[in-house]
Scaffold this motif. Structure first.
Motif: not given
Length: 386
Positions: A34-36, A40-42, A249-251
């Motif tokens: 989820l880059l960019g 804190r987005a859902p 990226l690590c997530v």
């Protein structure tokens, strides 16, 4: 110079942190990161929560424990709990390798606790567990990453103890059984047994630990160390919010490792893989006259951080500086051949070898590595022995 072995490991990565990626890993595993987007987005919170939930399930932690993602790898996780709870009651700390020694140093020299007992042991041994006062809070490392020594089993900790048992499990989690019913705080990092990327740590709290945190006297703490506020435990940390900004990226990489672990059979499969890796080294050590385990007692030998000492008399008779030079030459030869990387012992440990045997390493690659160790040893012996 002796002849080079023919076969090389397909994945010559044996670092004890960051550790080898899971078998089959490629950069394509991160395509869905989820880059960019804001963490804190859902969608960001959902992925962070998935890391927490999958970790909770895979580690077989009790349902009433809370697990959260924290800054600064395992070091941050340990220090945030020490700073939050130190001096609430007397503390015993087991110091037997680099990182457990660091926890003892922090408590003694930085926090300057008076009610502190440090139980020390040299590399390769555990302190006398019978000397520990379990009515105190106890800080221990389950598996010594830099010494190859681990706590032998759950019975080392009394089933009933008044104090909290704070366990640094960074090179044990996802590879060994952790006695959750005898622990109160457990910490680890993504970069170890599942081959994740660095910088992020995790902390697991029992109900007893949560109660102590909420009852502790207020104290000034940096924001990244705060697990509580005026209302009590900051529950959001344990449901996908983080104290600071994580790398998505690590997530994604952490999720890839957790999903792989579930797909191959969960914790049981991870433990079997790690045990098989250790036994591969164990068989080689048994038939090799120049090397032994750093840990003398078999029941206390780590299956992940496999630490070895060179016992040949010509090596043992050298100064520490010369031993370090020889180990650097030995491991450098293997690295130059592309047959194995990051094989030297930790910088503060006795000069020797260290092979990571966690579940992301293939036993076949360790099998292929071992002849290269013999080759490099024979080469440096010819040069340095007198």
């Amino acid at each position: 110079m002796p002849p080079r072995p023919v076969r090389k490991p397909a994945r010559p990565f044996f670092s004890s942190g960051p550790c080898a990626k899971r078998p089959g890993w490629t950069l394509n595993a991160l395509d869905g990161a989820l880059l960019g987007r804001s963490h804190r987005a859902p969608e960001g919170r959902a992925r962070l929560k998935e890391v927490i939930d999958r970790s909770h399930s895979l580690l077989e932690a009790p349902d009433d424990w809370k697990i959260g993602i924290v800054p600064a790898s395992d070091t941050g996780a340990v220090e945030m709990i020490l700073w939050a709870l130190a001096d609430e009651r007397p503390i015993d700390v087991l110091s037997f390798e680099s990182f457990s020694g660091l926890w003892a140093q922090d408590l003694r020299d930085v926090l300057k606790l008076e009610a502190l007992t440090v139980h020390e042991a040299p590399y390769g041994a555990l302190p006398d567990l019978s000397a520990v006062d379990w009515s105190h809070d106890v800080v221990l490392t389950w598996n010594g990453t830099t010494s190859g020594v681990c706590v032998p089993g759950p019975d080392a900790i009394p089933a009933q103890h008044e104090g909290l048992v704070i366990c640094d499990a960074t090179s044990a989690a996802f590879a060994m059984d952790l006695p959750w019913d005898r622990l109160d705080v457990v910490t680890w990092s993504w970069q170890k047994a599942l081959g994740g990327e660095a910088a992020h740590g995790m902390i697991a709290l029992s109900p007893r630990a949560i109660a102590r945190l909420e009852q502790a006297a207020p104290r000034p703490l940096p924001k990244i160390f705060r697990l509580t506020n005026k209302k009590g435990l900051i529950d959001a940390i344990f449901s996908g919010d983080t104290i600071n900004t994580p790398s998505m990226l690590c997530v994604e990489d952490a999720l890839d490792g957790l999903r792989w672990a579930d797909a191959i059979g969960g914790l049981k499969a991870l433990k079997i893989r790690s045990r098989t890796n250790f036994e591969t080294v164990e068989r080689w050590v048994a038939q090799t006259d120049w090397v032994e385990f750093l840990a003398d007692e078999p029941s206390k030998r780590s299956t992940t951080s496999i630490c070895l000492r060179i016992v040949a008399p010509w090596f043992a008779g050298q100064s520490v500086e010369s031993q370090q030079k020889i180990v650097k030459a030995l491991t450098g030869m293997i690295a130059d051949e592309g047959a194995g990387f990051d094989l030297a012992s930790y910088r503060d440990a006795p000069p020797g070898l260290r092979i990571w045997g966690g579940a992301t390493v293939e036993a076949d690659d360790i099998e292929a590595l071992l002849p290269w160790l013999d080759w490099a040893y024979d080469s440096v012996r010819m040069e340095y022995s007198v």
